[in-house]
Design a protein around this motif. Structure first.
Motif, PDB file in Angstrom:
ATOM      1  N   THR A 146       0.830  -1.195   0.000  1.00  0.00           N
ATOM      2  CA  THR A 146       0.000   0.000   0.000  1.00  0.00           C
ATOM      3  C   THR A 146       0.863   1.242   0.000  1.00  0.00           C
ATOM      4  O   THR A 146       0.623   2.201  -0.731  1.00  0.00           O
ATOM      5  N   PHE A 147       1.905   1.235   0.813  1.00  0.00           N
ATOM      6  CA  PHE A 147       2.855   2.354   0.835  1.00  0.00           C
ATOM      7  C   PHE A 147       3.448   2.552  -0.553  1.00  0.00           C
ATOM      8  O   PHE A 147       3.548   3.663  -1.050  1.00  0.00           O
ATOM      9  N   PHE A 148       3.858   1.444  -1.169  1.00  0.00           N
ATOM     10  CA  PHE A 148       4.480   1.519  -2.485  1.00  0.00           C
ATOM     11  C   PHE A 148       3.559   2.193  -3.500  1.00  0.00           C
ATOM     12  O   PHE A 148       3.971   3.103  -4.215  1.00  0.00           O
ATOM     13  N   LYS A 157       8.074   4.256 -10.212  1.00  0.00           N
ATOM     14  CA  LYS A 157       7.728   2.842 -10.381  1.00  0.00           C
ATOM     15  C   LYS A 157       8.368   2.294 -11.660  1.00  0.00           C
ATOM     16  O   LYS A 157       8.919   1.186 -11.669  1.00  0.00           O
ATOM     17  N   GLU A 158       8.282   3.076 -12.719  1.00  0.00           N
ATOM     18  CA  GLU A 158       8.854   2.655 -14.002  1.00  0.00           C
ATOM     19  C   GLU A 158      10.350   2.419 -13.879  1.00  0.00           C
ATOM     20  O   GLU A 158      10.883   1.406 -14.349  1.00  0.00           O
ATOM     21  N   ARG A 188      18.368   7.503  -6.169  1.00  0.00           N
ATOM     22  CA  ARG A 188      18.624   7.913  -4.788  1.00  0.00           C
ATOM     23  C   ARG A 188      17.315   8.101  -4.007  1.00  0.00           C
ATOM     24  O   ARG A 188      17.203   7.713  -2.840  1.00  0.00           O
ATOM     25  N   ASN A 189      16.321   8.689  -4.663  1.00  0.00           N
ATOM     26  CA  ASN A 189      15.032   8.900  -4.009  1.00  0.00           C
ATOM     27  C   ASN A 189      14.353   7.575  -3.680  1.00  0.00           C
ATOM     28  O   ASN A 189      13.730   7.419  -2.615  1.00  0.00           O
ATOM     29  N   LEU A 190      14.467   6.614  -4.590  1.00  0.00           N
ATOM     30  CA  LEU A 190      13.885   5.289  -4.356  1.00  0.00           C
ATOM     31  C   LEU A 190      14.549   4.597  -3.172  1.00  0.00           C
ATOM     32  O   LEU A 190      13.882   3.991  -2.324  1.00  0.00           O
ATOM     33  N   LYS A 193      13.132   6.364  -0.089  1.00  0.00           N
ATOM     34  CA  LYS A 193      11.718   6.104   0.167  1.00  0.00           C
ATOM     35  C   LYS A 193      11.455   4.672   0.612  1.00  0.00           C
ATOM     36  O   LYS A 193      10.613   4.422   1.475  1.00  0.00           O
ATOM     37  N   LEU A 194      12.161   3.729   0.009  1.00  0.00           N
ATOM     38  CA  LEU A 194      11.913   2.321   0.299  1.00  0.00           C
ATOM     39  C   LEU A 194      12.790   1.798   1.427  1.00  0.00           C
ATOM     40  O   LEU A 194      12.725   0.620   1.773  1.00  0.00           O
ATOM     41  N   ASN A 195      13.626   2.679   1.979  1.00  0.00           N
ATOM     42  CA  ASN A 195      14.452   2.347   3.136  1.00  0.00           C
ATOM     43  C   ASN A 195      15.346   1.136   2.878  1.00  0.00           C
ATOM     44  O   ASN A 195      15.424   0.205   3.687  1.00  0.00           O
ATOM     45  N   VAL A 196      16.013   1.148   1.720  1.00  0.00           N
ATOM     46  CA  VAL A 196      16.998   0.115   1.414  1.00  0.00           C
ATOM     47  C   VAL A 196      18.374   0.773   1.324  1.00  0.00           C
ATOM     48  O   VAL A 196      18.487   2.000   1.329  1.00  0.00           O
ATOM     49  N   LYS A 197      19.422  -0.041   1.251  1.00  0.00           N
ATOM     50  CA  LYS A 197      20.782   0.502   1.338  1.00  0.00           C
ATOM     51  C   LYS A 197      21.394   0.832  -0.019  1.00  0.00           C
ATOM     52  O   LYS A 197      22.252   1.717  -0.129  1.00  0.00           O
ATOM     53  N   ASN A 198      20.986   0.115  -1.049  1.00  0.00           N
ATOM     54  CA  ASN A 198      21.652   0.277  -2.340  1.00  0.00           C
ATOM     55  C   ASN A 198      20.775  -0.258  -3.470  1.00  0.00           C
ATOM     56  O   ASN A 198      19.615  -0.649  -3.238  1.00  0.00           O
TER      57      ASN A 198
END
Length: 213
Positions: A146-148, A157-158, A188-190, A193-198
């Motif tokens: 839902t967040f996504f 998304k693309e 970088r924004n992704l 936003k998604l709270n991942v490292k790389n």
């Protein structure tokens, strides 16, 4: 107060008539039409565009999954409330990825239906307690999906999908007709936003939530 315009789609005539009878006397709701298959939804929309579509999954000619996909591609402002007997996490997650705004089981009371409609109209999502309880181990996935859907732009998304498909930054820039710097900014924004490292984390996220289906 402006009325909420609704289309109701279900191939079971008795259930369809039952929903109509529940909603037709609500002062703030207008029923634009009722459909017994997906194609009929688009016929109604030739004359009027709804705010919300109440949509069953299993229908002849065109099912609710296909209707959701087309609506969210062509009319992203229209809200989709799935009303179904299905409570399978895979089906729910797929519909969320397509942009469904809510999910309600057919045994819901009138007050919950009205609450779901008004919640979705405000731009929020609604998933009934039975669905969340039955899929308790997957609640976080439902919430994350839902967040996504609500937080990422269509461009993000693309680009996320292209990253997961192992295209380089330059190739993504060429495919999307934007500069490499813009691609890197989106990357970088992704990550943020998604709270991942790389980038590897972005790929894992896309795979985990079935974005490569």
């Amino acid at each position: 107060m402006e009325k909420i315009k609704i289309i109701i789609a279900d191939d079971h005539t008795m259930f369809l008539q039952g929903i109509v009878s529940l909603l037709e006397n609500e002062e703030n709701i207008t029923i634009l039409g009722k459909a017994e298959n997906g194609n009929a939804v688009f016929k109604i929309m030739e004359n009027a565009i709804p705010d919300i579509i109440l949509l069953d999954i299993s229908m002849p000619e065109m099912d609710g999954i296909e209707v959701t996909k087309i609506i969210k591609q062509k009319y992203p402002s229209i809200k989709i409330l799935i009303v179904s007997t299905h409570s399978n996490i895979q089906i729910i997650a797929k519909l969320i990825r397509m942009g469904a705004d809510g999910y309600l089981l057919k045994n819901a009371e009138k007050q919950e239906l009205l609450h779901a409609i008004h919640t979705i109209k405000k731009g929020e999502t609604y998933f009934c307690k039975e669905v969340l309880d039955k899929n308790d181990d997957n609640n976080s996935k439902i919430k994350n999906n839902t967040f996504f859907i609500t937080e990422l732009s269509s461009r993000e998304k693309e680009i996320l999908i292209l990253i997961a498909q192992e295209f380089t930054g330059s190739e993504i820039a060429e495919k999307t007709f934007i500069s490499l710097n813009t691609v890197n900014t989106h990357r970088r924004n992704l990550i943020s936003k998604l709270n991942v490292k790389n980038t590897a984390g972005l790929v894992k996220y896309a795979i985990e939530y079935g974005l490569l289906d």
